[in-house]
Design an enzyme around this catalytic site. Structure first.
Site, PDB file in Angstrom:
ATOM      1  N   ASP A  67      27.846  38.099  47.983  1.00  0.00           N
ATOM      2  CA  ASP A  67      28.971  39.086  48.503  1.00  0.00           C
ATOM      3  C   ASP A  67      28.726  40.554  48.732  1.00  0.00           C
ATOM      4  OD1 ASP A  67      29.579  39.662  45.899  1.00  0.00           O
ATOM      5  OD2 ASP A  67      31.156  38.576  45.580  1.00  0.00           O
ATOM      6  N   ASP A 136      41.320  35.737  38.699  1.00  0.00           N
ATOM      7  CA  ASP A 136      42.350  34.414  39.795  1.00  0.00           C
ATOM      8  C   ASP A 136      41.481  33.848  39.935  1.00  0.00           C
ATOM      9  OD1 ASP A 136      40.300  35.537  41.557  1.00  0.00           O
ATOM     10  OD2 ASP A 136      41.879  36.179  43.107  1.00  0.00           O
ATOM     11  N   HIS A 138      38.131  33.349  40.558  1.00  0.00           N
ATOM     12  CA  HIS A 138      36.952  33.249  41.866  1.00  0.00           C
ATOM     13  C   HIS A 138      35.490  33.365  41.576  1.00  0.00           C
ATOM     14  CE1 HIS A 138      37.772  38.213  42.494  1.00  0.00           C
ATOM     15  NE2 HIS A 138      36.803  37.440  42.110  1.00  0.00           N
ATOM     16  N   GLU A 143      38.153  32.791  46.881  1.00  0.00           N
ATOM     17  CA  GLU A 143      40.221  33.695  46.242  1.00  0.00           C
ATOM     18  C   GLU A 143      40.309  31.976  46.277  1.00  0.00           C
ATOM     19  OE1 GLU A 143      40.736  36.211  44.694  1.00  0.00           O
ATOM     20  OE2 GLU A 143      40.580  38.371  46.327  1.00  0.00           O
TER      21      GLU A 143
HETATM   22  C1  F6R Z   1      30.813  40.551  43.213  1.00  0.00           C
HETATM   23  C2  F6R Z   1      31.489  38.999  42.848  1.00  0.00           C
HETATM   24  C3  F6R Z   1      32.728  38.874  42.235  1.00  0.00           C
HETATM   25  C4  F6R Z   1      32.756  39.333  40.352  1.00  0.00           C
HETATM   26  C5  F6R Z   1      34.230  39.226  40.062  1.00  0.00           C
HETATM   27  C6  F6R Z   1      34.319  40.062  38.750  1.00  0.00           C
HETATM   28  O1  F6R Z   1      29.857  40.231  43.373  1.00  0.00           O
HETATM   29  O2  F6R Z   1      30.712  38.045  43.060  1.00  0.00           O
HETATM   30  O3  F6R Z   1      32.679  37.962  41.915  1.00  0.00           O
HETATM   31  O4  F6R Z   1      31.434  38.567  39.941  1.00  0.00           O
HETATM   32  O5  F6R Z   1      35.053  39.921  40.651  1.00  0.00           O
HETATM   33  O6  F6R Z   1      34.462  41.300  38.565  1.00  0.00           O
HETATM   34  P1  F6R Z   1      33.994  42.552  37.234  1.00  0.00           P
HETATM   35  O7  F6R Z   1      32.517  41.647  36.639  1.00  0.00           O
HETATM   36  O8  F6R Z   1      33.978  43.486  38.412  1.00  0.00           O
HETATM   37  O9  F6R Z   1      34.922  42.072  36.647  1.00  0.00           O
END
Ligand code: F6R
Length: 242
Positions: A67, A136, A138, A143
């Site tokens: 992403d 959440d 994701h 989301e």
């Molecule tokens: C980032 C991504 C997100 C993160 C997730 C956890 O490239 O795809 O799904 O892996 O938001 O983020 P952290 O590791 O910062 O808690």
């Protein structure tokens, strides 16, 4: 799903880097899909150590990232591309031609998403995807409400996700409201998936993803239907599991 729990994130990250290195040794043309974020920092640290220690040859691998934010300046340090350059690509001297990223500056974002999907197909699909998980539930930036059949697309970010990422932007207001992300279906086509979660604040999402009902309320729950998923946790993230 295989669930592996480690005492701390350093041990977990070592285990993950062993798996990735093994996959590269078995298939030097490995196509990887990578994530950014706090969870990934210790993982890239251990992975880089192992690459140098074991002299793993990365010359033929190719990487896609999950992403990228929309609306940041080209030179912004909060871009996921900047994170990847700093924490992984530059450290292992990956060539630009080995890196694929979603381009949030494309004049037609729908076309850009289709281009990304086509590029993944051109590489024969993704062999190994490394995922983090949001509070959440994701994966990528899928989301709650993201459908099982969703593909790469523009998404709106949740308040909770934006709040959790505020730390990188210093103010909530500056966290982008939109991003480009691979879809659930794009992720589910990966041959192998590793989902990583560290810390107490992830234990509820982890519990729902593993033991909850499969639903678009928790995107990671769709992984229950994938045939090769390993979930790697530290003891804090595993606290709510039976
Ligand atoms: C980032 C991504 C997100 C993160 C997730 C956890 O490239 O795809 O799904 O892996 O938001 O983020 P952290 O590791 O910062 O808690």
């Amino acid at each position: 799903m295989k669930v592996v729990v480690f005492k701390n994130k350093r041990k977990a990250s070592k285990f993950i880097s062993e798996i990735i290195c093994e996959e590269i040794i078995n298939n030097p043309n490995l196509v990887l899909c990578l994530a950014t974020g706090r969870t990934m920092k210790p993982v890239y640290r251990q992975f880089i150590k192992k690459i140098y220690k074991e002299k793993i040859n990365l010359n033929k691998i190719h990487t896609f990232n999950l992403d990228e934010y929309i609306g940041l300046k080209q030179n912004s340090r909060e871009k996921f591309r900047y994170f990847m350059d700093k924490n992984f690509f530059n450290k292992v001297k990956l060539k630009n031609s080995q890196i694929s990223f979603l381009n949030p500056y494309a004049s037609n974002l729908k076309k850009e998403c289709d281009r990304y999907e086509n590029e993944i197909n051109k590489f024969g699909g993704i062999d190994l995807t490394i995922l983090g998980i949001g509070r959440d539930g994701h994966i990528g930036f899928n989301e709650p409400g993201s459908g099982r059949k969703s593909r790469t697309r523009v998404v709106k970010l949740n308040k909770l996700t934006r709040k959790d990422n505020k730390i990188f932007f210093h103010s909530f207001r500056k966290v982008p409201k939109e991003a480009l992300t691979m879809g659930i279906d794009t992720i589910m086509h990966s041959k192998k998936i590793i989902l990583i979660a560290f810390g107490r604040n992830k234990n509820e999402a982890v519990q729902k993803a593993i033991n909850g009902k499969i639903s678009d309320e928790i995107s990671a729950s769709f992984l229950q239907n994938h045939k090769d998923v390993t979930i790697v946790l530290d003891s804090f993230a595993a606290r709510k599991l039976d």
